[in-house]
Write an enzyme that holds these catalytic residues in place. Structure first.
Site, PDB file in Angstrom:
ATOM      1  CE  LYS A  13     -28.429 -22.250  25.799  1.00  0.00           C
ATOM      2  NZ  LYS A  13     -27.749 -21.191  25.141  1.00  0.00           N
ATOM      3  NE  ARG A  88     -20.333 -18.529  26.161  1.00  0.00           N
ATOM      4  CZ  ARG A  88     -21.101 -19.513  25.717  1.00  0.00           C
ATOM      5  NH1 ARG A  88     -21.529 -20.445  26.532  1.00  0.00           N
ATOM      6  NH2 ARG A  88     -21.446 -19.562  24.454  1.00  0.00           N
ATOM      7  NE  ARG A 127     -25.974 -33.623  18.121  1.00  0.00           N
ATOM      8  CZ  ARG A 127     -25.712 -32.373  18.511  1.00  0.00           C
ATOM      9  NH1 ARG A 127     -26.685 -31.510  18.633  1.00  0.00           N
ATOM     10  NH2 ARG A 127     -24.484 -31.999  18.754  1.00  0.00           N
ATOM     11  NE  ARG A 160     -21.261 -32.552  15.215  1.00  0.00           N
ATOM     12  CZ  ARG A 160     -21.900 -31.462  15.640  1.00  0.00           C
ATOM     13  NH1 ARG A 160     -22.998 -31.042  15.025  1.00  0.00           N
ATOM     14  NH2 ARG A 160     -21.461 -30.806  16.681  1.00  0.00           N
ATOM     15  NE  ARG A 171     -20.276 -29.225  23.481  1.00  0.00           N
ATOM     16  CZ  ARG A 171     -21.226 -29.611  22.634  1.00  0.00           C
ATOM     17  NH1 ARG A 171     -21.184 -30.814  22.084  1.00  0.00           N
ATOM     18  NH2 ARG A 171     -22.212 -28.804  22.343  1.00  0.00           N
TER      19      ARG A 171
END
Ligand SMILES: [Zn+2]
Length: 300
Positions: A13, A88, A127, A160, A171
């Site tokens: 997004k 949120r 990633r 990471r 998350r």
């Protein structure tokens, strides 16, 4: 246009938001950036935010909303905004709605960039960054030719620590818990639209802009027509008024001429009314004088 952007971490997004900012010349309002800015420039709200953060607490909705309101009050936010990262939860969404209503700028669209959680998992856990040049890869979707090695500079690719599966899943769970009620909230308002966030960035963006054109543009066009029509009516009314007032203005002599007879007429009336009373009760001689004068003036 006034848009709230909803989407999970890894939904892309942020990329879509950047493209929207470029295409529609509107501003992206990120509460994280705004908070940092407010703290850095030392505004009243920034000072309060800093004190809260220094105390290790979350910045209150009230402060965040205040900072957003300040930002939206800037003239450059007139053309519209994209809110990213706020609201949120439901109380924040309600407070935001109330604030925007007060400002006369209600939300037009809540756009959800929707991506299946398994795809999100792969995007986030896959990633890899080049430690030397910063190039980004994904072992599932855009792997380097040689595993673990940057194609551009031969550097070592790094993973990471917060991209590990357990952290990412946490998350995403938190996101789901927060966002699901918001999706229902905006759906109930008829403002929710969903764009599939899978495939080429350009194709997703096409989908996003199609939604915006369908949802916001017709409304903007109707509002524009209404504004034009009311402006035309106001103009016509003004012209009609001007035409009426233009007549005496064209003959300046008419005004003083019209004013003079008024006191002349009024004076004899008063005199006539007062005179008979006085004349009947007490002094017919004195009362007679103004009557005669008035009569004399009339004849002249
Ligand atoms: Zn590299």
């Amino acid at each position: 246009m006034r848009i709230v952007l909803l989407g999970a971490p890894g939904s892309g997004k942020g990329t879509q938001s950047k493209l929207l900012v470029e295409k529609y010349k509107i501003h992206q309002i990120s509460t994280g950036d705004l908070l940092r800015q407010a703290v850095a420039t030392g505004t009243e709200l920034g000072k309060r935010a800093k004190a809260t953060m220094n105390a290790g607490q979350l910045v209150s909705d009230e402060i965040v909303l205040g900072i957003i309101q300040e930002r939206l009050s800037h003239p450059d936010a007139k053309s519209g905004f994209i809110l990213d990262g706020f609201p949120r939860n439901i109380p924040q969404a309600q407070a935001l709605d109330a604030m925007l209503a007060r400002m006369g700028q209600p939300l037009q669209l809540a756009l959800l960039v929707d991506v299946d959680s398994e795809v999100l998992m792969k995007r986030l856990t896959g990633r890899r960054n080049c430690g030397s040049c910063g190039a980004i890869y994904n072992i599932y979707f855009s792997p380097p030719k040689t595993a673990g090695k940057c194609e551009k500079c031969g550097g070592v690719l790094q993973h990471r620590s917060d991209d590990n599966e357990e952290t990412v899943r946490k998350r995403l769970t938190v996101y789901q818990q927060q966002t699901a009620p918001l999706v229902s909230y905006y759906k109930a308002q008829g403002k929710l639209r969903t764009a599939r966030g899978v495939g080429a960035i350009g194709a997703i963006f096409k989908n996003v802009t199609d939604i915006i054109e369908a949802q916001i543009r017709p409304l903007a066009a109707v509002m524009g027509q209404i504004e034009q029509a009311s402006a035309a009516r106001a103009k016509a009314a003004k012209a009609a008024k001007a035409a009426k007032t233009a007549k005496p203005a064209a003959k300046p002599a008419a005004k003083p001429a019209a004013k003079k007879p008024v006191p002349k007429k009024a004076a004899p009336k008063k005199a006539n009314k007062a005179a008979p009373k006085k004349a009947k009760k007490a002094a017919p001689k004195k009362a007679g004088k103004p009557v005669k004068k008035a009569k004399a003036k009339k004849t002249k």
